[in-house]
Design a protein around this motif. Structure first.
Motif, PDB file in Angstrom:
ATOM      1  N   ALA A 110       0.300  -6.871  -6.469  1.00 32.82           N
ATOM      2  CA  ALA A 110      -0.343  -7.107  -7.760  1.00 32.82           C
ATOM      3  C   ALA A 110       0.564  -6.695  -8.911  1.00 32.82           C
ATOM      4  CB  ALA A 110      -1.665  -6.351  -7.837  1.00 32.82           C
ATOM      5  N   GLY A 117      -4.487 -10.991  -2.698  1.00 31.69           N
ATOM      6  CA  GLY A 117      -5.406  -9.979  -2.166  1.00 31.69           C
ATOM      7  C   GLY A 117      -5.277  -8.659  -2.917  1.00 31.69           C
ATOM      8  N   ASP A 118      -4.053  -8.305  -3.278  1.00 31.81           N
ATOM      9  CA  ASP A 118      -3.825  -7.084  -4.051  1.00 31.81           C
ATOM     10  C   ASP A 118      -4.444  -7.205  -5.447  1.00 31.81           C
ATOM     11  OD1 ASP A 118      -2.511  -5.923  -1.956  1.00 31.81           O
ATOM     12  OD2 ASP A 118      -0.499  -6.196  -2.758  1.00 31.81           O
ATOM     13  N   LEU A 119      -4.227  -8.361  -6.067  1.00 30.67           N
ATOM     14  CA  LEU A 119      -4.782  -8.588  -7.414  1.00 30.67           C
ATOM     15  C   LEU A 119      -6.309  -8.535  -7.381  1.00 30.67           C
ATOM     16  CD1 LEU A 119      -4.381  -9.334 -10.402  1.00 30.67           C
ATOM     17  CD2 LEU A 119      -4.268 -11.735  -9.731  1.00 30.67           C
ATOM     18  N   ARG A 166      -0.619 -14.821  -0.471  1.00 33.18           N
ATOM     19  CA  ARG A 166      -1.891 -14.241   0.005  1.00 33.18           C
ATOM     20  C   ARG A 166      -1.913 -12.742  -0.267  1.00 33.18           C
ATOM     21  NH1 ARG A 166      -4.294 -13.554   4.720  1.00 33.18           N
ATOM     22  NH2 ARG A 166      -6.313 -14.428   4.191  1.00 33.18           N
ATOM     23  N   GLN A 167      -0.790 -12.113   0.027  1.00 36.04           N
ATOM     24  CA  GLN A 167      -0.713 -10.669  -0.147  1.00 36.04           C
ATOM     25  C   GLN A 167      -0.874 -10.290  -1.624  1.00 36.04           C
ATOM     26  OE1 GLN A 167      -0.520  -8.627   2.442  1.00 36.04           O
ATOM     27  NE2 GLN A 167      -0.712  -6.843   1.098  1.00 36.04           N
ATOM     28  N   LEU A 180      -3.122  -2.674 -11.848  1.00 36.15           N
ATOM     29  CA  LEU A 180      -2.504  -3.562 -10.859  1.00 36.15           C
ATOM     30  C   LEU A 180      -1.710  -2.761  -9.840  1.00 36.15           C
ATOM     31  CD1 LEU A 180      -1.410  -6.496 -13.182  1.00 36.15           C
ATOM     32  CD2 LEU A 180      -3.445  -6.310 -11.765  1.00 36.15           C
ATOM     33  N   LYS A 181      -1.069  -1.720 -10.307  1.00 33.64           N
ATOM     34  CA  LYS A 181      -0.265  -0.893  -9.406  1.00 33.64           C
ATOM     35  C   LYS A 181      -1.149  -0.158  -8.396  1.00 33.64           C
ATOM     36  CE  LYS A 181       3.070   0.103 -12.437  1.00 33.64           C
ATOM     37  NZ  LYS A 181       3.515   1.031 -13.478  1.00 33.64           N
ATOM     38  N   LEU A 224     -10.461 -12.089  -1.044  1.00 33.20           N
ATOM     39  CA  LEU A 224      -9.486 -13.141  -0.751  1.00 33.20           C
ATOM     40  C   LEU A 224     -10.136 -14.223   0.116  1.00 33.20           C
ATOM     41  CD1 LEU A 224      -6.578 -14.134  -1.062  1.00 33.20           C
ATOM     42  CD2 LEU A 224      -5.994 -12.877   1.018  1.00 33.20           C
ATOM     43  N   GLU A 244     -10.547 -18.141  -0.770  1.00 34.95           N
ATOM     44  CA  GLU A 244     -10.010 -19.217   0.070  1.00 34.95           C
ATOM     45  C   GLU A 244     -11.108 -20.177   0.513  1.00 34.95           C
ATOM     46  OE1 GLU A 244      -7.641 -16.965   2.907  1.00 34.95           O
ATOM     47  OE2 GLU A 244      -5.845 -17.357   1.692  1.00 34.95           O
ATOM     48  N   ASN A 300       3.506  -3.168  -3.761  1.00 36.30           N
ATOM     49  CA  ASN A 300       2.196  -3.638  -4.170  1.00 36.30           C
ATOM     50  C   ASN A 300       2.328  -4.971  -4.903  1.00 36.30           C
ATOM     51  OD1 ASN A 300      -0.244  -4.224  -5.308  1.00 36.30           O
ATOM     52  ND2 ASN A 300      -0.759  -2.079  -5.665  1.00 36.30           N
ATOM     53  N   SER A 326      -4.259  -6.214   5.469  1.00 37.74           N
ATOM     54  CA  SER A 326      -3.151  -6.682   4.660  1.00 37.74           C
ATOM     55  C   SER A 326      -1.964  -6.912   5.576  1.00 37.74           C
ATOM     56  CB  SER A 326      -2.862  -5.704   3.534  1.00 37.74           C
ATOM     57  OG  SER A 326      -1.821  -4.838   3.869  1.00 37.74           O
ATOM     58  N   ALA A 351      -4.004  -1.138  -7.304  1.00 35.85           N
ATOM     59  CA  ALA A 351      -4.898  -2.040  -6.566  1.00 35.85           C
ATOM     60  C   ALA A 351      -4.658  -1.988  -5.064  1.00 35.85           C
ATOM     61  CB  ALA A 351      -4.695  -3.457  -7.082  1.00 35.85           C
ATOM     62  N   LYS A 352      -5.767  -1.993  -4.322  1.00 31.91           N
ATOM     63  CA  LYS A 352      -5.692  -2.048  -2.848  1.00 31.91           C
ATOM     64  C   LYS A 352      -6.133  -3.436  -2.404  1.00 31.91           C
ATOM     65  CE  LYS A 352      -4.690   2.308  -1.546  1.00 31.91           C
ATOM     66  NZ  LYS A 352      -3.718   2.425  -2.647  1.00 31.91           N
ATOM     67  N   PHE A 353      -5.391  -3.967  -1.469  1.00 32.66           N
ATOM     68  CA  PHE A 353      -5.658  -5.294  -0.914  1.00 32.66           C
ATOM     69  C   PHE A 353      -7.147  -5.468  -0.593  1.00 32.66           C
ATOM     70  CE2 PHE A 353      -5.785  -8.408   2.521  1.00 32.66           C
ATOM     71  CZ  PHE A 353      -4.906  -9.374   2.081  1.00 32.66           C
ATOM     72  N   ASN A 354      -7.744  -6.544  -1.112  1.00 30.52           N
ATOM     73  CA  ASN A 354      -9.168  -6.786  -0.884  1.00 30.52           C
ATOM     74  C   ASN A 354      -9.352  -8.062  -0.052  1.00 30.52           C
ATOM     75  OD1 ASN A 354     -11.917  -7.423  -1.038  1.00 30.52           O
ATOM     76  ND2 ASN A 354     -12.133  -6.428  -3.029  1.00 30.52           N
TER      77      ASN A 354
END
Lengths: 313, 176
Positions: A222, A98-100, A94-95, B121-122, B131, B135, A220, A210, B124-127
Motif C-alpha cells: 500500500a 489487498g494491502d490498500l 493483488r498484494q 498506508l504504511k 480483496l 474481485e 508493504n 497474503s 495497512a495489513k493485507f485484507n
C-alpha cells in the motif's frame, strides 16, 4: 520520512534518465542479485509462471547462457531483470490492492460498485490490454483520490466520487488510472526500487493469506500508493486517459472537468493532502493537457451520460 | 465600468461578490476568446497567461468567460478554476504553505475530516476478505459492452495525443 521518499524518487529518476551511465551500475546489481539467488536456491522453491514468453525461452535453450540467466532470476519470483509476465503483474497487483484495502475498505453499496465496474471495464476494453482482468472499487473514505495497482486493480475514493457530475467524468478518472496500468508506471517504480530492496533484508511481514514472496519483494504494497510517480507519468496518464474516454464514446471533457473542480478546492482541505503529495497540482495538469490537446479533440462528439449516473445516497 | 479605477482592495471585494454567480478562473496560457464555442467562430479578444477571468458558462470543451470588458468562449483546458494566478505563484503561496507537503504525517484538518495519509498506508495489513469482495465484483467484457450499448455509447476512432516537445510547465510543486 518524506525526505527519504523524495531521495528515492530523485534517485529513480536519475536511474531511469541516465540509461548509458546506469547500465554498469545495473550490471553490478545484477551480479549481486545472482549471488543472492544462488545462495538461496535450495531453500526457495520457485513459482515459474507459464507465460507467453515460454516459447522464447525454449528457443533460447539452444544458447544456454542467456536462458540460464533468465531462469535464475525467475526462480525466486524476482523477475527484476527480465520484466514481469501478466501473471506476475497480477500477483503483485493483488498484494498491493489487498494491502490498500487493509487501510480503507470498500463502500458497502453493491449497486455503486457494479456501476463503477461496468463503466471501468468498458473503458478498459478500449485500452488494448486483454491479458489481465480489470477490477474496480470505490473506497470508503472522504479523502479525494484515485489509485491504480499493477494487474488492473483500480480504486477511487467515495470523496472523489461524490464530486462527479456524470458518467463521462467517472470514465475520465478511471481512464487516467487505467492508463497508469497500461503504461506500467507503478511496475517500473517497483522494478527499480525492489531491485534495491532485494539486496537488503527480506524480512517477511506475516499476514493471513497474503503472498509472502511478493510481500518480501515489495514490502508493504500500500505504501507505493503514497509514493509519487514521476510527474511526466501523471501527465502521460492524463493524455492517454482523455483519449481512452473519448474512444469509449464519452465526451473527452470529463477528466478536465474533474481537474478543474480540484483546482478550485481550498488548498488547506485535508481530503486532498495525499493527492497533492503524489500528483502535480491540477492546474499544472490542466496546462500540460491543454498543450497536448489544443484543437485535436474539437471534432470528437461524445456523450456525458448524465442521466444514468449513479448517485451515492 | 469604473471598476478599473477603484483600488485593488475594493476590486478584490468586488470580485468576491461577483463570484456568487460567476466562478473566478485564471488563464493558463495565452489564448483567444471566440464568439461561439468553436474555433471556427470569430475571435473576439486575446487573453494573456495569468489573466483573471470570470467563468460564466460551460459547454463541452469550452468555457464562456468574461475578461475585463470582453466576453467570449475559451478552451476549457486553458483555464484553471479559482483565483490566485497560474499554478506556480498561487499554488506555492496557498498550497505550499497549507498542505502537509513538508510533513505528510501531519494532518491539517480544515474540513474537519482526517484525510488518508502515508502512515495509514504504511500501517495497512493485507485484507483478504475485502480483496475477495472486490474481485467478485468484476464484470465480463460482454456485460460491459451491453452496458455501453444501453446508453448508445459506441467506440470512436481517436488518435493518440503527441508527447509534448517542449519542457513541461515549470511547477514549483516539484521542487520545493
Amino acid at each position: 520520512m518524506k525526505l527519504k521518499l523524495m531521495i528515492l524518487a530523485v534517485s529513480l529518476v536519475s536511474f531511469a534518465g541516465g540509461a548509458a551511465g546506469g547500465f554498469d551500475f545495473g550490471k553490478l546489481l545484477e551480479d549481486r542479485v545472482k549471488e543472492e539467488l544462488n545462495k538461496d536456491k535450495p531453500t526457495q522453491p520457485a513459482p515459474v509462471p507459464p507465460t507467453d514468453q515460454a516459447p522464447a525461452e525454449a528457443q533460447g535453450a539452444a544458447s544456454p547462457p542467456p536462458a540460464k540467466q533468465k531462469i535464475d532470476a525467475r526462480q525466486l519470483g524476482l523477475t527484476l531483470l527480465t520484466g514481469y509476465s501478466p501473471e506476475e503483474e497480477t500477483r503483485i497487483g493483488r498484494q498491493i490492492a489487498g494491502d490498500l484495502l487493509g487501510a480503507v475498505p470498500l463502500v458497502r453499496d453493491d449497486k455503486l460498485q457494479n456501476y463503477v465496474n461496468l463503466v471501468g471495464s468498458w473503458v478498459a476494453l478500449q485500452s488494448g490490454r486483454k491479458d489481465i482482468t480489470w477490477h474496480f472499487g470505490v473506497l470508503d473514505t472522504e479523502d479525494i483520490n484515485a489509485f491504480a495497482a499493477p494487474g488492473g486493480y483500480v480504486f477511487l475514493t467515495k470523496g472523489l466520487y461524490r464530486r462527479l457530475n456524470n458518467e463521462a467524468e467517472l470514465a475520465g478518472v478511471l481512464a487516467h488510472e487505467i492508463a497508469h496500468v497500461t503504461q506500467k508506471h507503478h511496475l517500473k517504480v517497483l522494478k527499480e526500487s525492489s531491485l534495491i530492496g532485494a539486496l537488503g533484508q527480506a524480512a517477511s511481514k506475516k499476514a493471513k493469506d497474503s503472498d509472502p514472496v511478493v510481500q518480501n519483494l515489495i514490502g508493504n504494497g500500500a505504501e507505493i500508493m503514497a509514493r509519487k510517480l514521476d510527474k511526466n507519468a501523471e501527465f502521460e496518464a492524463d493524455r492517454v486517459g482523455i483519449v481512452l474516454a473519448a474512444r469509449s464514446g464519452y465526451e473527452p471533457w470529463g477528466l478536465p472537468a474533474v481537474l478543474q473542480d480540484m483546482a478550485g478546492l481550498p488548498a488547506k482541505d485535508s481530503r486532498t493532502s495525499l493527492l497533492y503529495t503524489t500528483h502535480p497540482h491540477p492546474a499544472d495538469r490542466l496546462a500540460a493537457l491543454g498543450e497536448a490537446v489544443n484543437g485535436r479533440l474539437d471534432s470528437v462528439r461524445g456523450k456525458d451520460v448524465a442521466s444514468r449516473f449513479y448517485r451515492i445516497k | 465600468m469604473k471598476t478599473f479605477l477603484i483600488p485593488a482592495a475594493a476590486l478584490a471585494l468586488c470580485a468576491a461578490s461577483v463570484s456568487a454567480w460567476a466562478a473566478p478562473g485564471t488563464v493558463l496560457r495565452a489564448e483567444k476568446l471566440y464568439s461561439q464555442p468553436a474555433s471556427t467562430s470569430k475571435v473576439t479578444a486575446s487573453v494573456a497567461k495569468g489573466a483573471s477571468v470570470d467563468i460564466l458558462a460551460k459547454q463541452g470543451g469550452w468555457l464562456q468567460v468574461r475578461a475585463g470588458r470582453s466576453t467570449g468562449w475559451i478552451r476549457l483546458l486553458s483555464v484553471r478554476a479559482g483565483a490566485g494566478g497560474v499554478a506556480g505563484v498561487g499554488a506555492r503561496d496557498v498550497v505550499g504553505a497549507a498542505t502537509t507537503r513538508s510533513d505528510p504525517g501531519r494532518v491539517v484538518a480544515v474540513a474537519g475530516l482526517r484525510g488518508l495519509n502515508e502512515e495509514d498506508l504504511k500501517q495497512a495489513k493485507f485484507n483478504a476478505e475485502e480483496l475477495a469482495r472486490m474481485e467478485a465484483l468484476s464484470v465480463t467484457a460482454a456485460q460491459a459492452r451491453s452496458f455501453a450499448g444501453q446508453s448508445g455509447l459506441t467506440v470512436a476512432k481517436v488518435p493518440d495525443l503527441p508527447k509534448p516537445q517542449a519542457a513541461q510547465p515549470a511547477s514549483t510543486w516539484e521542487s520545493n
